[in-house]
Design an enzyme around this catalytic site. Structure first.
Site, PDB file in Angstrom:
ATOM      1  CB  SER A 146      -0.934   0.015   1.217  1.00  0.00           C
ATOM      2  OG  SER A 146      -0.191  -0.083   2.424  1.00  0.00           O
ATOM      3  CG  ASP A 190      -3.977   5.543   6.696  1.00  0.00           C
ATOM      4  OD1 ASP A 190      -2.785   5.421   7.055  1.00  0.00           O
ATOM      5  OD2 ASP A 190      -4.433   4.968   5.687  1.00  0.00           O
ATOM      6  CG  HIS A 193      -0.791   4.068   4.452  1.00  0.00           C
ATOM      7  ND1 HIS A 193      -1.987   3.507   4.876  1.00  0.00           N
ATOM      8  CD2 HIS A 193      -0.099   3.086   3.825  1.00  0.00           C
ATOM      9  CE1 HIS A 193      -2.020   2.240   4.511  1.00  0.00           C
ATOM     10  NE2 HIS A 193      -0.892   1.950   3.885  1.00  0.00           N
TER      11      HIS A 193
END
Length: 359
Positions: A34, A322, A325
């Site tokens: 991600s 978040d 990240h």
């Protein structure tokens, strides 16, 4: 007539990533999790490991959630910008016959990264690294059909193969054993490196020669990890595992470079970059390095960033967007450090030197 605010925003971000530079390499091929995904997971069934909804992308041009796990661009976008591209190449699963025309000439590149994946195929439930490489093999065969094998190999040898992975493997191991002894840690490193080496060799056999690697960040200090600690402190075991993985990867690439002819590499240290930001937030331009900007619960990290979540207004002051990240701003600073910085942030050469190496 004044430009509308949304157009000004789009113009600013376009300029901040790409400027007016020309590509310095034919293409960038991106693999990983991600931290590198720019939308591949949008095309997967189910709702796991996706970021194609608000408030993700709130600072992306037109406030569009693209599948990036960020409020704007991610680190890959900024690294691509330093290499002369507008931003990261497009996600592989988004390609159509129309959008792949230039790509089949070996130009621009493709992003295969998938949020939730890891170096080990047992990590996560999304597009594994093995599958990402299979996708590249399919693409390589199509490029070879268009250019011929010799020309395609020449183009690929000059392109950058960028990998940002390993964090999910660390989390998965920790979830199975949150107090591993030295023997268990070493077994984990050995298994991880065995698989990582096979991935690198597979890409090498397909024509890759220039590898730009992003190591594992201090994942024990992300808001999610801190939320597990009674006092909100970093989880030392997770950071120790990250350090162990990064050290093993460093040795692996040193060995591979002496056995695989023509292989060149740079190890970008997100661990060093993020650790420095946490140690001295003010110097990095941040006021908050523990809590997430978007989320809920303790440190804004006990529930995910979603359309119903609250989010900070001063996003430039936050290290984390978040629970895991970084923000657009943090990614921009990290990209600068890894691309053109000192040996502290990228070694044995930085990404700029790797890009410009024509030997």
């Amino acid at each position: 007539m004044a430009l509308a605010p949304v157009l000004l925003l789009a113009l600013f971000f376009s300029m901040s990533v790409s400027g007016n530079a020309q590509p310095k390499v034919p293409a960038i091929y991106v693999f990983g999790d991600s931290t590198a995904d720019v939308g591949n997971n949008n095309y997967l069934p189910g709702n796991n490991a996706k970021a194609n909804f608000p408030h993700y992308g709130i600072d992306f041009p037109h406030s569009r959630p693209t599948g990036r796990f960020s409020n704007g661009y991610n680190g890959i976008d900024f690294l691509a910008g330093h290499m002369g591209f507008r931003r990261s190449p497009p996600p592989y699963l988004s390609l159509t016959n129309k959008t792949s025309r230039g790509i089949l000439k070996g130009l621009r590149g493709v992003n295969f990264a998938s949020g939730g994946s890891g170096i080990l195929d047992s990590t996560g439930t999304t597009i594994t690294m093995t599958q990402q490489i299979k996708y590249f093999a399919t693409l390589k065969s199509r490029i070879a059909e268009r250019l011929n094998l010799e020309r395609s190999n020449d183009v690929l040898s000059k392109s950058i193969f960028l990998i940002s992975d390993g964090g999910n493997d660390v989390f998965a191991f920790f979830q199975q054993n949150n107090a591993p002894n030295s023997t268990q840690k070493q077994q984990f490193y050995n298994t991880l490196i065995y698989n990582y080496k096979n991935h690198i060799k597979a890409l090498y056999e397909l024509g890759a020669r220039k590898f730009a690697i992003i190591d594992v960040a201090p994942v024990g200090c992300c808001p999610y990890s801190r939320s597990l600690h009674p006092l909100g402190a970093c989880i030392d075991v997770l950071n120790d595992l990250a350090v162990g993985v990064n050290g093993a990867v460093k040795v692996m690439f040193s060995n591979l470079s002496s056995t695989l002819k023509g292989l060149k590499y740079s190890l970008g240290s997100s661990y060093a970059v993020v650790s420095k930001m946490i140690a001295d937030p003010e110097a990095a331009g941040f006021k908050e390095v523990k809590s997430a900007c978007c989320g809920g619960g303790k440190l804004n990290a006990q529930s995910g960033c979603s359309p119903n979540s609250s989010y900070c207004e001063t996003r430039k002051e936050y290290l984390f967007w978040d629970s895991i990240h970084p923000t657009h701003g943090a990614s921009k600073k990290a990209g600068q450090a890894i691309y053109g910085g000192s040996l502290l942030f990228a070694s044995p050469i930085n990404f700029k030197q790797l890009v410009e190496d024509d030997s």
